[in-house]
Scaffold this active site. Structure first.
Site, PDB file in Angstrom:
ATOM      1  N   GLY A 189      -4.161   8.587   7.468  1.00 18.28           N
ATOM      2  CA  GLY A 189      -5.304   8.807   6.008  1.00 18.28           C
ATOM      3  C   GLY A 189      -6.065   7.289   5.941  1.00 18.28           C
ATOM      4  CB  ILE A 212      -0.872   0.278   1.193  1.00 20.62           C
ATOM      5  CG1 ILE A 212      -1.870  -1.080   1.559  1.00 20.62           C
ATOM      6  CG2 ILE A 212      -1.659   1.116   0.669  1.00 20.62           C
ATOM      7  CD1 ILE A 212      -2.350  -1.950   2.510  1.00 20.62           C
ATOM      8  CB  THR A 213       1.456   3.848  -2.518  1.00 19.09           C
ATOM      9  OG1 THR A 213       0.775   4.156  -3.092  1.00 19.09           O
ATOM     10  CG2 THR A 213       2.834   2.994  -2.668  1.00 19.09           C
ATOM     11  N   GLY A 214       1.767   5.822   0.022  1.00 21.69           N
ATOM     12  CA  GLY A 214       1.040   5.645   1.499  1.00 21.69           C
ATOM     13  C   GLY A 214       0.830   5.773   2.194  1.00 21.69           C
ATOM     14  CE1 TYR A 237      -6.670  14.202  -6.270  1.00 21.06           C
ATOM     15  CE2 TYR A 237      -8.460  15.435  -6.847  1.00 21.06           C
ATOM     16  CZ  TYR A 237      -8.058  14.701  -5.394  1.00 21.06           C
ATOM     17  OH  TYR A 237      -8.060  13.528  -5.254  1.00 21.06           O
TER      18      TYR A 237
END
Length: 289
Positions: free
Chosen positions: A14, A8-10, A163
């Protein structure tokens, strides 16, 4: 998820951390990435409290292509199998900034990083099979438009426009990847986590975001709620053969009309390949004996 390995990146805060916690609680061996080693170590301790399998920590700044490549090498050395890749890392910056590679930051982190990392890890994903690539997009993809004439926002920049474009790129990438992986037992899907109360965009918020966020925060999803669709796509047995789909609230939905534009998906793939230094599909076919 017992016996499964998930990257899992990041994953240090959160939605990413909540995703890691949820999958670790289901028995997965979880590996998380983060920029800050201390923060990543603290997140790993929280995850280990609910985990029955090992938790791995890998540090990298994914806005840098050199770091993405180093991370891929670390993953291949550390994880002998990879069943699920969750491309979760991403962000919003109101002001235009560039990465160490000279690329616009939002596009580089939100799209090019998962594009490059996924391609570098594809063989490991294929080896174990069945495997899954889960990419966190956003409902903002519906407002996105690929501006191929100014992909890096050099001539005209808006944080929100950048974004939106990057989140549309996530969906176009997922659909293109699913088509390329047909027959390999590796699936690729994208998702909208919902509007979640995290530190998202706090580093450089736009005026409207800075004004509205405190007012609507009480109605936003918690990170745990926001992670549910990621967890569902990573673990649900009934999705083993489901690919090339867009999900919201753990349900397959139609994404924007632009996200089904195959010409845009193909052009984005070829341009992305060039920007990250990967051989494009056309080059690969030309080089075949």
């Amino acid at each position: 998820m017992a016996g499964k390995t998930v990257l899992i990146t990041g994953g240090t805060g959160g939605i990413g951390k909540a995703t890691a916690l949820g999958l670790a609680a289901r028995g997965a061996r979880v590996a998380i990435t983060g920029r800050d080693a201390d923060r990543a170590a603290r997140a790993a301790e929280d995850i280990r409290a609910v985990a029955s399998a090992p938790v791995e920590v890998l540090t990298a700044d994914l806005s840098s292509q050199q770091e993405v490549r180093r991370l891929a090498g670390d993953v291949l050395q550390t994880l002998d199998r990879l069943d699920v890749l969750v491309n979760n890392v991403g962000g919003f910056w109101n002001s235009r900034r560039t990465t160490v590679d000279g690329l616009e930051h939002t596009f580089a982190l939100n799209h090019l990083a998962p594009f490059l990392l996924t391609n570098l890890l594809l063989e490991r994903l294929k080896e174990g099979g069945p495997a899954r690539v889960v990419t966190v997009s956003s409902g903002a993809q519906a407002m996105g438009r690929m501006d191929f004439a100014d992909l890096q926002g050099e001539h005209s920049y808006s944080g929100q426009r950048a974004y939106n474009q990057s989140k549309l790129a996530n969906v176009l990438f997922s659909y293109g990847l699913a088509a390329r992986l047909a027959g390999t037992r590796v699936t690729a899907n994208a998702l909208h986590p919902g509007v979640v109360a995290t530190a998202f965009g706090a580093e450089d918020p736009g005026r409207m975001q800075a004004f509205l966020t405190p007012l609507i925060q009480r109605w936003m999803k918690t990170p745990e709620q926001g992670a549910r669709t990621s967890i569902h796509l990573a673990s649900a047995p009934e999705l083993e053969n489901v690919t090339g789909q867009y999900f919201a609230n753990s349900t397959a939905k139609k994404s924007s009309k632009r996200s089904y534009n195959q010409a845009d998906a193909e052009l984005l793939w070829q341009l992305s390949s060039a920007l990250v230094g990967l051989e494009s599909d056309s080059e690969r076919s030309t080089n075949l004996p």
